[in-house]
Design a protein around this motif. Structure first.
Motif, short mmCIF file in Angstrom:
data_model
loop_
_atom_site.label_atom_id
_atom_site.label_comp_id
_atom_site.label_asym_id
_atom_site.label_seq_id
_atom_site.Cartn_x
_atom_site.Cartn_y
_atom_site.Cartn_z
N ALA A 1 1.30 -1.07 -0.35
CA ALA A 1 0.03 0.32 0.41
C ALA A 1 1.07 1.56 0.42
CB ALA A 1 -1.27 0.38 1.41
N LEU A 2 2.01 1.12 0.69
CA LEU A 2 2.53 2.64 0.43
C LEU A 2 3.83 2.81 -0.36
CD1 LEU A 2 3.80 2.07 4.37
CD2 LEU A 2 2.83 4.11 4.21
N MET A 3 4.08 1.64 -1.02
CA MET A 3 4.42 1.95 -2.71
C MET A 3 3.27 2.32 -3.18
SD MET A 3 7.68 1.20 -1.80
CE MET A 3 9.05 0.31 -0.76
N LEU A 4 2.32 1.41 -3.38
CA LEU A 4 0.85 2.25 -4.15
C LEU A 4 1.14 3.64 -3.85
CD1 LEU A 4 -0.83 -0.70 -4.66
CD2 LEU A 4 0.02 0.40 -6.35
N ALA A 5 0.81 4.15 -2.71
CA ALA A 5 0.69 6.18 -2.72
C ALA A 5 2.05 6.45 -2.90
CB ALA A 5 0.26 5.71 -1.20
N GLY A 6 2.95 5.71 -2.81
CA GLY A 6 4.29 6.80 -3.54
C GLY A 6 4.31 6.89 -4.95
N ARG A 7 3.18 5.56 -6.02
CA ARG A 7 3.93 5.68 -7.50
C ARG A 7 2.08 6.62 -7.51
NH1 ARG A 7 6.47 2.07 -10.29
NH2 ARG A 7 7.00 0.82 -8.92
N SER A 8 1.27 7.04 -6.04
CA SER A 8 0.03 8.01 -6.43
C SER A 8 -1.31 7.17 -6.95
CB SER A 8 0.48 9.63 -7.49
OG SER A 8 1.40 10.34 -6.96
N ARG A 9 -1.05 5.73 -6.18
CA ARG A 9 -2.17 4.85 -6.71
C ARG A 9 -3.05 4.78 -6.18
NH1 ARG A 9 -3.37 4.56 -12.04
NH2 ARG A 9 -1.02 4.45 -14.04
N GLU A 10 -4.10 4.60 -6.18
CA GLU A 10 -4.89 4.42 -5.09
C GLU A 10 -5.74 2.14 -4.88
OE1 GLU A 10 -8.95 6.19 -6.01
OE2 GLU A 10 -8.37 8.23 -5.91
N CYS A 11 -5.20 2.58 -3.15
CA CYS A 11 -5.49 1.19 -2.77
C CYS A 11 -6.80 0.97 -1.50
CB CYS A 11 -4.32 0.35 -2.87
SG CYS A 11 -3.53 0.93 -1.00
N VAL A 12 -6.95 0.27 -1.56
CA VAL A 12 -7.60 -0.21 0.25
C VAL A 12 -7.25 -1.50 0.93
CG1 VAL A 12 -9.65 -0.46 1.00
CG2 VAL A 12 -10.06 1.49 -0.62
N VAL A 13 -6.96 -0.95 2.25
CA VAL A 13 -6.18 -2.53 2.41
C VAL A 13 -7.29 -3.21 3.40
CG1 VAL A 13 -4.23 -3.18 4.07
CG2 VAL A 13 -3.93 -1.65 2.43
N LEU A 14 -8.20 -4.65 3.69
CA LEU A 14 -8.68 -4.82 4.44
C LEU A 14 -7.65 -5.71 5.71
CD1 LEU A 14 -10.12 -5.13 1.52
CD2 LEU A 14 -11.62 -4.78 2.38
N GLU A 15 -8.81 -5.88 6.43
CA GLU A 15 -7.36 -7.08 7.59
C GLU A 15 -8.54 -7.29 9.07
OE1 GLU A 15 -5.80 -7.86 10.23
OE2 GLU A 15 -4.57 -7.55 8.95
N ARG A 16 -8.36 -8.49 9.10
CA ARG A 16 -9.69 -9.16 9.81
C ARG A 16 -9.81 -8.82 11.46
NH1 ARG A 16 -8.50 -14.99 9.61
NH2 ARG A 16 -9.58 -14.82 12.21
N ASP A 17 -7.98 -8.27 11.98
CA ASP A 17 -8.23 -8.13 13.29
C ASP A 17 -8.11 -6.92 13.14
OD1 ASP A 17 -7.87 -10.17 13.56
OD2 ASP A 17 -5.51 -9.78 14.06
N ALA A 18 -9.20 -5.84 15.09
CA ALA A 18 -9.25 -4.63 15.34
C ALA A 18 -8.35 -3.53 15.17
CB ALA A 18 -9.65 -4.69 16.38
N ALA A 19 -6.66 -4.55 15.17
CA ALA A 19 -5.43 -3.46 14.34
C ALA A 19 -4.90 -3.98 14.15
CB ALA A 19 -5.65 -2.91 16.21
N PRO A 20 -3.96 -3.96 12.55
CA PRO A 20 -3.27 -4.79 12.23
C PRO A 20 -1.51 -5.15 12.73
CG PRO A 20 -3.67 -2.13 10.94
CD PRO A 20 -4.68 -2.53 12.15
#
Length: 468
Positions: free
Chosen positions: A36-55
Motif C-alpha cells: 500500500a505504501l509503495m502504491l501511495a508513492g506512485r500516487s495509486r489508490e488502494c484499499v487494505v482489508l484487515e481481519r483484526d481490530a488493528a493491524p
C-alpha cells in the motif's frame, strides 16, 4: 468477530451496488502495508482489508529483523554487500532448492524497498552488527529502533496513516470473485455477520500462511502436528483454500519457519544469537543433541525429538549481557524465563539430569574443540550458568500460491492470472520445501520485497488499462 466462514471463490457478476477501487489488498501485515505504501508513492489508490481490530499479524510477533543487501543503512555503516551475495546465501541455506526466479527478484527488490520506506515514509532502519545469524555472510539484518516486530508494525501503521492509506479493519475476506478469467473483487464479513463487497481492478493477496490451521498443518507438515504454534491466529490457510478452489498451482508446502528456542512457560522467542555466540542446547539428560549453529528453524524439529519435546538453552554471564540488546530477551527474563545456577551441580538439579553427564557435556565446550556433530567451539562456558527451558515451535509457513517474479498467481499450466497477485505468507517463499531451507529473516524478506513487487506490478496493470 462473527462465526468463521470458509473461504470461497465466487463466479459471475458481483453485486451491482459494490463500490469500485483500483487495488484491493487482503491483509495489513508488513506485506500488505508495504504494498500500500509503495502504491501511495506512485500516487495509486488502494484499499487494505484487515481481519483484526488493528493491524499486527505475524510481523508483530516476530523479531522484526529484515535482511537486505545494498541498502543506504548498510553503506552508512560501512558494510559491503550485494544482491548477488545475498541470493547465494539464500540458495546455500536452501541447498539450491529455493525458487530461483523469486530468490533473484526478492534479493534485488528488498534494498530499494527499505530505502523507499525510509526515504519516502520516514521509517528508520539500522543494521545489527557484531554477530551473524546462521547462513548470512554479511551483517544485513535491518531493524527499526525498537528492535521488535511490534515496533516495525507500529511504524508501518503510522506511515500508512500519514499517506492516508485506507485500512478497513474487522473485515475478514471470505470471498474472491472471478469473472472471465480475472479477479473482479472480493467479499468480506463484518463483526455483525454481514457481508460487504468491493470491486477492484487488481487484487493482491497479502494475507498470511496456514500455521494456525491445525488440519492443514497435520496434512502438509505432519512433523509439526503437535508443536506449539507461535504465530498469529490469522494464519488460517485462506490463500491455500482459494488456490485449491481456483485450481491454482501451489508450491513449497513443506517449507516453514520453526523455532527451536520458544520459552515453554512464557511463550516468548529466545534469541538464537545466544547459540551463534557460544550458547548450547542440552536435553533433559544433560546432553547436546545437534549443531546449534545450523539455524533456529530446523532446531525446532531437533528439540521436539528430545524427551518430553523440551531442551534447555545454557549460556553464561557474558552471553547474558550480550542478549540484553534484544527486547524480546529482556521481556523473557523479566517474566522469569531465565534461571541461574552457581555451578554444574545446581544446573543439573535445575534440569533434572545426572551432574556427571552435564559436566562431560560442558567439558566438550572449549576453544578449538569440534563436536561429533561438527560444531566448532570458540569459547568455554563459565559459571555461573544461566538457562531457559524451551520447546520447538511452528512460527509461520513458507509455502503457498505459486507466483512468478512479478507476484502474479500461476495456473496449473504456469500461465498467470492477469490481475490476481500474491505475496508474503500467501505465496511460496524462498526457503525451498523443508524446514532446513529457512534462512533467518526469509519471512520478512518475502513480505517486504513481495509487497514492493506486487505494488509495482499493480501499478503497471493500472497504467496498461488506462492506455487502452
Amino acid at each position: 468477530m462473527a462465526a468463521e466462514v470458509a473461504p470461497e471463490v465466487c463466479a459471475g457478476p458481483m453485486p451491482a451496488d459494490a463500490p469500485q477501487v483500483p487495488v484491493a489488498i487482503v491483509g495489513a501485515g508488513a506485506c500488505g502495508l508495504t504494498s500500500a505504501l509503495m502504491l501511495a508513492g506512485r500516487s495509486r489508490e488502494c484499499v487494505v482489508l484487515e481481519r483484526d481490530a488493528a493491524p499486527a499479524g505475524s510481523t508483530a510477533l516476530s523479531s522484526g529483523f529484515i535482511p537486505a543487501a545494498g541498502t543506504t543503512a548498510q553503506r552508512a555503516q560501512g558494510i559491503e554487500d550485494s544482491a548477488e551475495r545475498f541470493a547465494a546465501d539464500i540458495q546455500a541455506k536452501a541447498r539450491g532448492t529455493a525458487a530461483p526466479h523469486l530468490v533473484e527478484a526478492y534479493a534485488r527488490a528488498i534494498a530499494p524497498a527499505l530505502d523507499a520506506l525510509a526515504g519516502g515514509h520516514g521509517l528508520q532502519f539500522e543494521v545489527l552488527e557484531g554477530f551473524l545469524y546462521p547462513g548470512h555472510t554479511r551483517p544485513r539484518m535491518h531493524a527499526v529502533p525498537e528492535r521488535t516486530g511490534a515496533g516495525l508494525m507500529q511504524r508501518l501503521r503510522r506511515a500508512a496513516d500519514a499517506a492516508e492509506v485506507p485500512v478497513i479493519t474487522q473485515a475478514r475476506v471470505t470471498q474472491l470473485w472471478m469473472q472471465d478469467g480475472a479477479a473482479v473483487g472480493l467479499g468480506f464479513v463484518r463483526p455483525d455477520g454481514t457481508t460487504e463487497h468491493l470491486r477492484c481492478d487488481v487484487l493482491v493477496l497479502a494475507c498470511n500462511g496456514f500455521g494456525g490451521n491445525r488440519e492443514l498443518v497435520r496434512e502438509l507438515l505432519p512433523e509439526m502436528a503437535d508443536a506449539t504454534f507461535g504465530g498469529h491466529a490469522g494464519n488460517d490457510g485462506s490463500a491455500i483454500a482459494w488456490g485449491r478452489a481456483l485450481a491454482a498451482r501451489l508450491a513449497d508446502l513443506g517449507g516453514y519457519q520453526g523455532h527451536g528456542s520458544w520459552a515453554e512457560a512464557q511463550g516468548i522467542l529466545i534469541s538464537w544469537a545466544l547459540m551463534t555466540e557460544g550458547g548450547i542446547q542440552v536435553n533433559a539428560q544433560g546432553r547436546r543433541f545437534h549443531d546449534e549453529t545450523q539455524g533456529y528453524s530446523e532446531a525446532a524439529v531437533q528439540v521436539l525429538a528430545q524427551p518430553g519435546g523440551i531442551a534447555w538453552d545454557v549460556f553464561d554471564t557474558p552471553l547474558l549481557q550480550f542478549a540484553q540488546q534484544f527486547p524480546d530477551f529482556v521481556e523473557a527474563r523479566a517474566a522469569g524465563a531465565v534461571r541461574t545456577a552457581a555451578n554444574v551441580a545446581d544446573l543439573a538439579a535445575m534440569i533434572g539430569c545426572d551432574p556427571a553427564v552435564l559436566q562431560a557435556t560442558l567439558d566438550g565446550v572449549r576453544p578449538g574443540a569440534v563436536a561429533d556433530d561438527g560444531r566448532r567451539f570458540a569459547r568455554a562456558l563459565a559459571p555461573p550458568y544461566h538457562a531457559v527451558k524451551v520447546t520447538g515451535a511452528l512460527f509461520h509457513t513458507q509455502g503457498g500460491l505459486d507466483i512468478d517474479a512479478h507476484c502474479r498467481v500461476l495456473r496449473q499450466d504456469g500461465s498467470p492470472w492477469p490481475n490476481l497477485l500474491a505475496a508474503g505468507g500467501a505465496a511460496r517463499g524462498v526457503s525451498g520445501n523443508a524446514v532446513w531451507g529457512y534462512l533467518s529473516g526469509n519471512g520478512l524478506l518475502s513480505a517486504v520485497a513481495g509487497g514492493a513487487i506486487s505494488a509495482a506490478t499493480a501499478a503497471q496493470l493500472l497504467s496498461a488499462k488506462e492506455s487502452t
